[in-house]
Design an enzyme around this catalytic site. Structure first.
Site, PDB file in Angstrom:
ATOM      1  N   GLU A  75       3.941   1.517   2.263  1.00 12.39           N
ATOM      2  CA  GLU A  75       5.064   0.588   2.065  1.00 12.39           C
ATOM      3  C   GLU A  75       5.928   0.974   0.864  1.00 12.39           C
ATOM      4  O   GLU A  75       7.020   0.433   0.686  1.00 12.39           O
ATOM      5  CB  GLU A  75       4.553  -0.857   1.876  1.00 12.39           C
ATOM      6  N   GLY A 124      -5.875 -24.301  13.954  1.00 15.79           N
ATOM      7  CA  GLY A 124      -7.180 -24.680  13.404  1.00 15.79           C
ATOM      8  C   GLY A 124      -7.831 -23.568  12.600  1.00 15.79           C
ATOM      9  O   GLY A 124      -9.008 -23.656  12.266  1.00 15.79           O
ATOM     10  N   GLY A 146       0.853  -1.186   0.000  1.00 19.34           N
ATOM     11  CA  GLY A 146       0.000   0.000   0.000  1.00 19.34           C
ATOM     12  C   GLY A 146       0.882   1.227   0.000  1.00 19.34           C
ATOM     13  O   GLY A 146       2.112   1.113  -0.038  1.00 19.34           O
ATOM     14  N   SER A 147       0.263   2.387   0.073  1.00 20.40           N
ATOM     15  CA  SER A 147       1.030   3.642  -0.002  1.00 20.40           C
ATOM     16  C   SER A 147       2.130   3.698   1.061  1.00 20.40           C
ATOM     17  O   SER A 147       3.259   4.089   0.775  1.00 20.40           O
ATOM     18  CB  SER A 147       0.080   4.832   0.153  1.00 20.40           C
ATOM     19  N   HIS A 184       0.202  -4.027   4.778  1.00 19.01           N
ATOM     20  CA  HIS A 184      -0.201  -2.636   4.731  1.00 19.01           C
ATOM     21  C   HIS A 184      -0.929  -2.230   6.017  1.00 19.01           C
ATOM     22  O   HIS A 184      -2.106  -2.556   6.202  1.00 19.01           O
ATOM     23  CB  HIS A 184      -1.115  -2.421   3.508  1.00 19.01           C
ATOM     24  N   HIS A 244      -9.069 -30.475  21.690  1.00 21.55           N
ATOM     25  CA  HIS A 244     -10.077 -29.773  20.886  1.00 21.55           C
ATOM     26  C   HIS A 244     -11.439 -29.946  21.552  1.00 21.55           C
ATOM     27  O   HIS A 244     -11.844 -29.128  22.350  1.00 21.55           O
ATOM     28  CB  HIS A 244     -10.047 -30.280  19.440  1.00 21.55           C
ATOM     29  N   GLU A 268      -4.094 -10.596   2.485  1.00 17.15           N
ATOM     30  CA  GLU A 268      -3.062 -10.761   3.505  1.00 17.15           C
ATOM     31  C   GLU A 268      -3.132 -12.110   4.217  1.00 17.15           C
ATOM     32  O   GLU A 268      -2.113 -12.587   4.735  1.00 17.15           O
ATOM     33  CB  GLU A 268      -3.126  -9.617   4.518  1.00 17.15           C
TER      34      GLU A 268
END
Ligand code: TZD
Ligand code: CA
Length: 526
Positions: free
Chosen positions: A28, A401, A25-26, A70, A281, A47
């Site tokens: 980065e 998970g 993004g800007s 970003h 679990h 992402e």
């Protein structure tokens, strides 16, 4: 003048972090500008896919992976994937761009408010350096933090005006620093453990993901053979740490308290290596361990050691500990444990394929050193009963998970291991969470194979609804998704299979090709 930009790239190069996974993004752009030609940037379109790919890459190389996201929005999209990386001890250096320092306070668009707090508690360390001059030190610290035991993700947020500033004097000292931890078992503990093992009447071994992560499977085999121990994979296994066709291997432990103590009952000593005790679990109250069973765990993670509800633990280097134990214990005279039963061949009825049959076909046509990335949730037990996995680094699963791991991680693992073929076995529910990774596979010609198990439902949730007696639950079916069209849309070749013969032919073609392929197979619900 040495800029912060140059100082940081010098550190990344010297520390071997030259593959970036990112979505820019800007904020980065100043970091990514003048991108050195000896670095490579792997673009992911979401992402979750970016961190999933980096997670697979870092686990398969055993070295820190580098991620660039970003700001807050990109980090937020990555959090589910960070949960998996945190649980699997994946060394990941996650960086995020920040607004210019002058506009963070006014909360300009794309400012990352309270940036260091955002990824917690799913990172080992998180910071936004207090000045541009501190950025190289923060990056260097992040790399060493991520890689040190227990490894894990770290996070650094960098305001975008920092990169062009002058680096502080002495930043060059950071370039080739090494940080080591010495984790050998002290002689006294070692002697005590060897005695416990030698004197046990009926010991058992439970191996966890960090055995595979530390390249110690071979020592687990020697130890099990010398002591004639049955071996289980720790529950909810994110890796495979023991050859599944070995006579000592008893399979995957179930993930409930009562079931585990029932299975381990009768063993006077249970040695757990490289796993939490345990990653439960379903809630199944009961005794943690049967009377007369003593448990001893060796782990690389102080959190795992301290939160275990029973047994003793020692924090140590897994590979060194297993190697030394396997050398020091005596060869016992007990008979070898009985190998688990070979399952009946799956019946070949017309219609949707039985999941068992898919695993039989994979055993038949996949190379012996194939790498499986599993996210077909309702068929995981069948997979562990049937799939042959004998080499180090043959199996990966989302350690927390969190769905969206497998499709992306398969791409990252295949990028890290071009000499092996990676097969994602992925449910038609799970495949949607990081489907964008297909585009990365196509664009970078990463020849992972994606087998989509299409049963039209969230099968594992249907099973869980039964466990919880939850009736009439909405939102459990996923009909009407055409994965072949999705794959072609992202540039990946795809084929739909209706029978075992078609699947076998499609897999053979995929193995012969060096391009990614998606195979959608109609499967029956279990
Ligand atoms: N969202 C995320 C990010 N992670 C999750 N684990 C879930 C939702 C809940 N979930 C499971 O734990 S299993 C599952 C869901 C939605 C069903 C996955 O369906 P599938 O596989 O088609 O991939 P099966 O074999 O049909 O269960
Ligand atoms: Ca499904």
């Amino acid at each position: 003048m040495t800029t912060v930009h140059k100082a940081c790239y010098d550190i990344l190069r010297a520390q071997g972090l030259t593959t970036f996974f990112g979505n820019p993004g800007s904020n980065e752009l100043p970091f990514l500008s003048e991108f050195p030609s000896d670095f490579r940037y792997i673009l992911g379109l979401h992402e979750g896919a970016v961190v999933g790919m980096a997670d697979g890459y870092a686990q398969a190389t055993g070295r820190p992976g580098f991620v660039n996201l970003h700001s807050a929005a990109g980090t937020g999209n990555a959090m589910g994937a960070l949960a998996n990386a945190w649980n699997s001890h994946t060394p990941l250096v996650v960086t995020a761009g920040q607004q210019v320092r002058a506009m963070i306070g006014v909360e300009a668009l794309l400012a990352n408010v309270d940036s260091a707090a955002l990824p917690r508690p799913l990172v080992k360390w998180s910071a936004e350096p207090s000045s541009a001059q501190e950025v190289p030190l923060a990056l260097s610290r992040a790399i060493h933090m991520a890689a040190s035991p227990a490894p894990g993700p770290v996070y650094v947020s960098v305001p975008y005006d920092d990169w062009s500033k002058e680096a502080s004097q002495g930043a060059e000292h950071l370039v080739s620093r090494r940080v080591q931890t010495a984790g050998a078992l002290p002689e006294e503990s070692l002697r005590q453990l060897v005695r416990l093992l030698d004197e046990a009447k009926n010991p058992a071994l439970v191996v966890g993901p960090d055995v595979d992560a530390n390249h110690a499977n071979v020592y687990a085999v020697t130890l099990a053979e010398k002591l004639s121990m049955p071996v289980w994979m720790a529950p909810s296994a994110p890796r495979c740490s023991f050859p599944t066709d070995h006579c000592c291997f008893q399979g995957l432990l179930p993930a409930g308290i009562a079931s585990i103590s029932r299975i381990l009952e009768g063993h006077d000593l249970v040695l757990v290596v490289g796993a939490p005790v345990f990653r439960y679990h379903q809630y199944e109250p009961g005794e943690y361990l049967a009377k007369g069973t003593r448990l001893f765990a060796i782990t690389c993670d102080i959190n795992e050691a301290t939160r275990a509800p029973m047994g003793d633990a020692i924090v140590a280097d897994i590979r060194l500990a297993l190697r030394t134990l396997s050398e020091r214990v005596m060869q016992c005279t007990r008979a070898r444990p009985t190998a688990r039963q070979t399952p009946e061949p799956a019946s070949n009825v017309p219609g949707p394929l039985k999941p068992e049959r898919v695993f039989e076909i994979l055993n038949h046509v996949a190379p012996r050193d194939a790498v499986y990335v599993n996210e077909s949730t309702s068929t995981t037990n069948l997979l562990w009963q049937r799939l042959r996995m004998t080499e180090q680094g043959s199996y990966y699963f989302a350690a927390a998970g969190g769905l969206g791991f497998a499709l992306a991680a398969a791409v990252g693992i295949q990028l890290a291991k071009p000499e092996r073929r990676v097969i994602g076995v992925i449910g038609d529910g799970s495949a949607n969470y990081s489907i964008q990774a297909l585009w990365t596979a196509a664009q970078y010609k990463i020849p992972a194979i994606f087998v989509i198990m299409k049963n039209g439902t969230y099968g594992a949730l249907r099973w869980f609804a039964g466990v919880l007696n939850a009736t009439n639950v909405p939102g459990l079916d996923v009909p009407g998704i055409d994965f072949c069209m999705l794959a072609r849309g992202y540039g990946v070749d795809a084929i739909h299979c209706n029978s075992g013969d078609e699947l076998e032919a499609a897999l053979k073609r995929a193995f012969e090709s060096n391009m990614p392929a998606l195979i959608e197979v109609e499967t029956s619900a279990i």
